[in-house]
Design a protein around this motif. Structure first.
Motif, short mmCIF file in Angstrom:
data_model
loop_
_atom_site.label_atom_id
_atom_site.label_comp_id
_atom_site.label_asym_id
_atom_site.label_seq_id
_atom_site.Cartn_x
_atom_site.Cartn_y
_atom_site.Cartn_z
N LEU A 31 0.84 -1.21 0.00
CA LEU A 31 0.00 0.00 0.00
C LEU A 31 0.87 1.26 0.00
CD1 LEU A 31 -2.80 -1.20 2.45
CD2 LEU A 31 -3.12 -0.55 0.04
N PHE A 32 2.01 1.20 0.72
CA PHE A 32 2.89 2.38 0.70
C PHE A 32 3.45 2.60 -0.71
CE2 PHE A 32 7.04 4.49 1.16
CZ PHE A 32 6.55 5.72 1.56
N GLU A 33 3.82 1.52 -1.38
CA GLU A 33 4.29 1.66 -2.78
C GLU A 33 3.22 2.35 -3.63
OE1 GLU A 33 7.24 1.07 -4.37
OE2 GLU A 33 7.88 0.91 -2.29
N ALA A 34 1.95 1.97 -3.41
CA ALA A 34 0.85 2.59 -4.17
C ALA A 34 0.74 4.08 -3.82
CB ALA A 34 -0.46 1.86 -3.89
N ILE A 35 0.92 4.42 -2.54
CA ILE A 35 0.86 5.84 -2.13
C ILE A 35 1.90 6.65 -2.92
CG2 ILE A 35 1.45 7.42 -0.22
CD1 ILE A 35 0.15 5.42 1.70
N THR A 36 3.08 6.07 -3.09
CA THR A 36 4.18 6.85 -3.70
C THR A 36 3.92 7.21 -5.16
OG1 THR A 36 5.45 4.91 -4.39
CG2 THR A 36 5.92 5.76 -2.19
N VAL A 37 2.94 6.54 -5.80
CA VAL A 37 2.63 6.92 -7.19
C VAL A 37 1.31 7.68 -7.30
CG1 VAL A 37 4.04 5.14 -8.27
CG2 VAL A 37 1.69 4.60 -7.69
N LEU A 38 0.68 8.00 -6.16
CA LEU A 38 -0.56 8.79 -6.22
C LEU A 38 -0.25 10.20 -6.71
CD1 LEU A 38 -2.19 7.94 -2.77
CD2 LEU A 38 -3.04 7.23 -5.02
N PRO A 39 -1.13 10.77 -7.55
CA PRO A 39 -0.88 12.15 -8.01
C PRO A 39 -0.83 13.14 -6.84
CG PRO A 39 -2.98 11.29 -8.90
CD PRO A 39 -2.30 10.16 -8.17
N LEU A 43 5.75 13.62 -2.78
CA LEU A 43 6.99 13.54 -2.00
C LEU A 43 8.04 12.61 -2.64
CD1 LEU A 43 6.87 13.10 1.88
CD2 LEU A 43 8.49 11.84 0.49
N THR A 44 7.64 11.40 -2.98
CA THR A 44 8.62 10.42 -3.47
C THR A 44 9.18 10.83 -4.83
OG1 THR A 44 7.31 8.77 -2.30
CG2 THR A 44 8.96 7.93 -3.84
N ARG A 45 8.31 11.40 -5.67
CA ARG A 45 8.79 11.83 -6.99
C ARG A 45 9.73 13.03 -6.85
NH1 ARG A 45 3.59 10.37 -7.75
NH2 ARG A 45 2.77 12.47 -7.47
N ALA A 46 9.44 13.94 -5.92
CA ALA A 46 10.33 15.09 -5.71
C ALA A 46 11.69 14.61 -5.21
CB ALA A 46 9.70 16.06 -4.70
N ASP A 47 11.69 13.67 -4.29
CA ASP A 47 12.92 13.10 -3.74
C ASP A 47 13.76 12.50 -4.88
OD1 ASP A 47 14.51 12.27 -1.47
OD2 ASP A 47 13.67 10.25 -1.67
N ALA A 48 13.09 11.73 -5.74
CA ALA A 48 13.81 11.06 -6.84
C ALA A 48 14.35 12.09 -7.85
CB ALA A 48 12.87 10.09 -7.54
N GLY A 72 17.81 2.52 5.54
CA GLY A 72 16.62 2.11 4.81
C GLY A 72 17.13 1.74 3.43
N SER A 73 16.74 0.57 2.93
CA SER A 73 17.46 0.09 1.74
C SER A 73 16.87 0.64 0.47
CB SER A 73 17.46 -1.42 1.70
OG SER A 73 16.14 -1.86 1.51
N GLY A 74 16.43 1.88 0.50
CA GLY A 74 15.99 2.67 -0.65
C GLY A 74 15.58 1.93 -1.92
N SER A 75 14.92 2.65 -2.77
CA SER A 75 14.55 2.02 -4.03
C SER A 75 15.77 2.14 -4.94
CB SER A 75 13.33 2.71 -4.63
OG SER A 75 13.69 3.48 -5.74
N GLY A 76 16.12 1.05 -5.58
CA GLY A 76 17.30 1.00 -6.42
C GLY A 76 17.37 2.16 -7.39
N SER A 77 16.20 2.59 -7.91
CA SER A 77 16.23 3.59 -8.97
C SER A 77 16.82 4.92 -8.49
CB SER A 77 14.83 3.79 -9.54
OG SER A 77 13.95 4.11 -8.50
N LYS A 78 16.51 5.31 -7.22
CA LYS A 78 17.03 6.60 -6.73
C LYS A 78 18.52 6.51 -6.43
CE LYS A 78 13.69 7.25 -3.47
NZ LYS A 78 13.10 7.83 -2.25
N THR A 79 18.90 5.48 -5.69
CA THR A 79 20.27 5.37 -5.22
C THR A 79 21.23 5.14 -6.39
OG1 THR A 79 19.33 4.43 -3.24
CG2 THR A 79 21.71 4.20 -3.50
#
Ligand code: AVI
Length: 307
Positions: A31-39, A43-48, A72-79
């Motif tokens: 569910l948190f993963e789904a939150i991160t793509v909500l319009p 937050l998550t898109r700005a961070d990336a 926190g083992s972050g999402s591979g795409s950002k790191t």
């Protein structure tokens, strides 16, 4: 531990509460993963976006060679952007720290092409101490604590945490800290009370998890998700409000909880910051603010704090 924390939180006399770390079982993480793509949740898109923007510049602030530790083992795409950029100056060693073995395994698969990955399954600070001991001789350390996870700490705990990170580092090492900034109220509320109800499901899943793991009888329909802005503390507070007077039994905690109509269970604090206050917090903890990158579309700051 879970049973004891639930029992302690729900027996608080003034405000019942549950620790937000228990959101992240398998369903909660999805569910948190789904939150991160909500319009509504930028937050998550700005961070990336910011990490991608700053990655080519970060090596200019650090003594090379450098090892990277992520809390926190972050999402591979950002790191990946950071590891790739640092990799242009020589081989990079990367220590992702997480309490979830599956998150670490995923991270290792994603990032192995860009660095020598050494996962550490531990708490953030214990893991950081381990990484500092294991880092190759002559390397400086860059610690990543992005995604505004620090916003879920109480303000005093956040300050102490920065201080504890600093105590693990030596002068010249650095911390890249991501923090969500204060923005117009309606925008902040929508981010935590989205019209599709994903954040509501994320919040309610905490009760569902207690039912599943602690043999409890919460009726989820008897609770309403609420996101409130606390102006004084500058934070969004997530609550679960009881629609009616009710009694819930949590058998594995040997505990019965009485809730009055409209009484709430406080589940999470999401602190928001002014960009300048990050530098004040950093100075107080023994860092200097080396650089700060701000996102225009979704007010968010990435601050490079030098030990
Ligand atoms: C993980 N953390 C930064 C999220 C936040 O925005 O504070 C957790 C979250 N809670 C509800 N939505 C997202």
């Amino acid at each position: 531990m879970f049973a004891q924390d639930v029992r302690d939180g729900l027996s608080q006399p003034v405000q019942k509460q549950l620790p937000c770390q228990y959101f992240y079982d398998e369903v909660g993480s999805a569910l948190f993963e789904a939150i991160t793509v909500l319009p509504e949740y930028g937050l998550t898109r700005a961070d990336a976006r910011l990490i991608r923007r700053l990655a080519p510049e970060v090596s200019g602030y650090l003594p090379m060679p450098v090892a990277v530790t992520e809390l926190g083992s972050g999402s591979g795409s950002k790191t990946r952007w950071i590891l790739e950029s640092l990799g242009q100056h020589g081989p990079v060693t990367y220590y992702p720290i997480d309490h979830s073995a599956s998150a670490l395994a995923h991270c290792e698969r994603e990032l192995a092409p860009f660095a020598a990955v050494h996962p550490i399954e531990d708490t953030y600070l214990n893991g950081l101490r381990t990484a500092v001991c294991r880092k190759p001789p002559g390397h400086s350390m860059l610690v990543l604590f992005v995604g505004s996870t620090i916003g879920n700490f109480e303000r005093a705990a956040a300050q102490d945490f920065l201080h504890d990170i600093r105590a693990c580092l030596v002068p010249g090492d650095a911390l890249l800290l991501g923090t969500d900034l204060i923005k117009p109220l309606a925008r902040m509320i929508c981010a935590y009370d989205d019209p599709a109800g994903v954040t509501a499901a994320f919040n309610l899943n905490l009760l569902a998890r207690i039912n599943r793991e602690l043999d409890a009888d919460f009726v989820l329909r008897n609770f309403v998700h609420e996101a409130r802005w606390n102006e004084h503390q500058r934070r969004i507070e997530m609550h679960l409000r009881s629609r009616e007077a009710q009694r819930v039994t949590i058998r594995a905690a040997d505990f019965t909880c009485e809730l009055a109509k409209d009484e709430t269970i406080y589940t999470e604090s999401c602190h928001k910051f002014h960009a300048e206050e990050i530098c004040d917090m950093a100075t107080e903890a023994g860092f200097e603010c080396g650089a700060q990158w701000l996102d225009e579309a979704w007010p968010f700051a990435e601050s490079l704090l030098i030990a």
